[in-house]
Design an enzyme around this catalytic site. Structure first.
Site, short mmCIF file in Angstrom:
data_model
loop_
_atom_site.label_atom_id
_atom_site.label_comp_id
_atom_site.label_asym_id
_atom_site.label_seq_id
_atom_site.Cartn_x
_atom_site.Cartn_y
_atom_site.Cartn_z
N GLU A 118 7.07 2.82 25.60
CA GLU A 118 7.53 3.95 24.77
C GLU A 118 7.49 5.22 25.60
OE1 GLU A 118 6.02 4.11 20.68
OE2 GLU A 118 5.34 2.08 20.95
N HIS A 246 8.79 13.23 15.13
CA HIS A 246 9.35 12.05 15.80
C HIS A 246 10.84 12.31 15.99
CE1 HIS A 246 10.38 8.00 16.89
NE2 HIS A 246 9.12 7.65 16.85
N ARG A 294 7.67 12.81 23.36
CA ARG A 294 8.31 13.15 22.09
C ARG A 294 8.64 14.62 21.90
NH1 ARG A 294 5.07 9.35 18.07
NH2 ARG A 294 5.95 7.54 19.04
N HIS A 355 5.89 13.74 11.81
CA HIS A 355 5.42 12.36 12.01
C HIS A 355 3.91 12.26 12.13
CE1 HIS A 355 5.74 8.23 13.35
NE2 HIS A 355 5.13 8.50 14.49
N ARG A 390 0.59 14.10 21.13
CA ARG A 390 0.08 12.72 21.21
C ARG A 390 1.04 11.82 21.97
NH1 ARG A 390 0.77 7.94 17.71
NH2 ARG A 390 2.40 9.18 16.73
#
Ligand code: FAD
Ligand code: SIN
Length: 535
Positions: A118, A246, A294, A355, A390
């Site tokens: 990811e 997100h 992100r 998110h 994060r």
């Protein structure tokens, strides 16, 4: 009045991990888990991508995972905590597997796990179960918890407030030393009465606050109750400005709550972000293109949408192998098909959605909060792992590691603690049943509008000021309602969301720089001296 040795509020990955550990090690202790709807409903259940853990030690290393986490966190991670979570993580994932959680293998009969990738990860290290990882983890934990007679899970018990010296008549402020938690006042939503739960130790595992925004991937339970309770109890809250959006929730012109997530793992599998006309754009923003962290991807999408006046950007999966795609992402595939989008032929329209909240209840490495006998773990806590942003799939890992760490800490102490006596019952005098639900539902709509328009992906001092002014009105109206109306989950959630909105806005206004997830047009550079925003 109910007395339990340890009261855990929340039945997601963090709360249940701790509950199982305590129930196993202390068969003579009564462990009680409260959950405000059903025990299955949580953010955990919706997790798609998976759990990040260093598994393939030939290719990967703790050092690489640590560096990726620090890099995403943009200078605000607590390095000690990052090291703890990364190095203790694989053992905790293994325990989860021992408790019955399944993760996908490379192929049938394989002993090796199929490790996904990811954004922001330099190696493949995401253990997953199709695109239903959270559902599988929640299932395994609930099944395991059912084995213990000393572990009680109470569904539809809504924690309203923490009990502290304040309820014994003392004047408590944020400067009061030695604030202590004796349990919680809890609304039994079936009998509609407030029950007093006394506990030797209380643990908040109440998850996030995504419902403060109009578009969010978080389910309706994510109303920041734990953070708001700690704020009211005068405990410490940190870093609330860092709200993670997100980049890729499925666009729905009619709006959908929660917004359906198109996992970052889809980009890890090779999907490419494009404008609706087919032009790729991520190379303009980051060398890692569609797999950048992100914050970068969400801001890039937001910027492209604003420049083009477009309602969405697109995820192109048309070049990917259909069998592999359907095997890895059966839920996403089905959802798209149900909406008339064939991912193998059509672009998937995507928009950013709130998110995850990186800030929360400030804890140390043992999960202790600033209030004695009160612990916090999972998304409601701020351990220092995530810093200003994060890293994908680090959250389930954090819940597992800190659930276990709090077990270690409480195990040593719980035998020496006693119950606090003389706690008064909840006082509902002078309140009447609500006559107009519209007072709550309309305020909730307004709150979400304010936060989405003024405290979203891109902020400015003027927008934050406007948010403050409007939040103050909502706060005053809702407090009046709260003090005159009998308590309902809807009213408590609205009140908690307004508190979280206030903390997010206040922390955002305090941070006079752009860092990680906090971007303001008035201070686009980073400050040299890095500080946490404490409330
Ligand atoms: P939760 O799982 O949210 O559980 C909160 C619990 O608290 C619930 O049981 C709730 O009922 C209870 N509760 C709350 N308030 C009260 C109250 N007042 N009284 C009583 N009970 C209360 N992270 C990853 O690491 N990997 C992923 O792939 C991933 N994918 C995600 C996909 C989606 C769509 C979403 C929304 C999140 C995803 N995340 C992912 C984030 C991750 O799922 C969450 O951060 C994590 O599951 C939070 O776990 P938790 O135990 O802290 O809280
Ligand atoms: C996703 O699957 O994209 C979500 C992963 C996460 O939030 O960590």
């Amino acid at each position: 009045m109910k007395k339990v040795d340890v009261l855990i509020i929340g039945s997601g990955v963090a709360g249940l991990t701790l509950a199982i550990d305590l129930a196993t090690e202390h068969p003579d202790k009564h462990i009680c888990v409260l959950t405000k709807t059903t025990r299955e409903e949580s953010n955990t259940r919706y997790a798609q991508g998976g759990v990040a853990a260093v598994w393939d030690k030939d290719k990967d290393s703790f050092q690489k995972h640590i560096e990726d986490t620090l890099d995403a966190g943009d200078g605000l991670c607590d390095e000690k905590i990052v090291e703890i979570v990364v190095t203790e993580g694989p053992d905790q994932v293994q325990r989860l597997i021992n408790w019955g959680a399944r993760f996908d293998k490379e192929h049938n009969n394989s002993t090796e796990y199929d490790l996904g990738r990811e954004g922001g990860h330099s190696e493949n290290r995401i253990l997953h179960y199709k695109d239903l990882t959270g559902w599988e983890i929640q299932r395994a934990l609930i099944d395991k918890a059912a084995e213990y007679t000393n572990l009680e899970i109470l569904d539809y018990y809504f924690a309203v407030d923490l009990i502290t010296q304040h309820h014994l008549g003392y004047n408590i402020t944020r400067l009061t030393p030695n604030i202590e938690c004796y349990g919680a006042y809890v609304l039994n939503t079936e009998t509609k009465t407030i029950e007093t739960f006394l506990a030797k130790a209380t643990v908040l595992a109440t998850g996030g606050s995504g419902q403060v925004y109009k578009a969010t991937t978080n389910p309706s339970i994510a109303t920041g109750d734990g953070m708001a309770m700690v704020y009211r109890a005068k405990g410490r809250i940190e870093n609330m400005e860092f709200v993670q959006f997100h980049p890729t929730s499925l666009y729905n012109a009619a709006g959908e709550n929660p917004a359906f997530l198109v996992s970052e793992a889809v980009r890890g599998f090779g999907a490419i972000l494009r404008r609706p006309d087919g032009e790729a754009f991520m190379h303009k923003y980051d060398a890692r293109k569609s797999l950048a962290p992100r914050d970068i991807v969400a801001r890039a999408i937001d910027n492209e949408m604003k420049m083009l006046g477009a309602e969405y950007m697109c995820l192109d999966c048309t070049h990917l192998d259909k069998d592999g795609f359907v095997r890895h992402f059966p839920t996403i595939y089905e959802k798209c098909i149900s909406r008339g989008i064939d991912p193998m032929k059509d672009y998937i329209p995507v928009v950013p959605a709130a998110h995850y909240i990186c800030g929360g209840i400030k804890t140390n490495e043992h999960g202790e909060t600033s209030i004695h006998r009160l612990y916090a773990c999972g998304e409601c806590s701020c351990t220092g792992l995530h810093g200003a942003n994060r890293l994908a799939s680090n959250s389930l890992l954090e819940g597992l590691v800190f659930g276990h760490r709090i077990f270690d800490e409480i195990s040593q102490k719980v035998a020496t603690w006693t119950f606090k006596e003389n706690i008064p019952d909840w006082n509902a005098e002078g309140t009447t049943d609500p006559k107009e639900m519209v007072l709550i539902t309309q305020s909730l709509k307004e709150l979400k509008e304010i936060m989405s328009s003024y405290v979203g992906i891109v902020r400015s001092s003027l927008r934050l000021k406007r948010a403050f002014e409007r939040l103050r009105i909502l706060y005053e109206e809702t407090e009046e309602l709260y003090h005159t109306t009998s308590i309902s989950p809807q009213l408590c959630e609205l009140r908690n969301l307004i508190t979280c909105a206030y903390m997010i806005t206040r922390s955002a206004a305090t941070r006079r720089e752009s860092r990680g997830l906090h971007y303001t047009t008035d201070y686009t550079e980073k400050q040299q001296f890095i500080e946490m925003t404490l409330i």
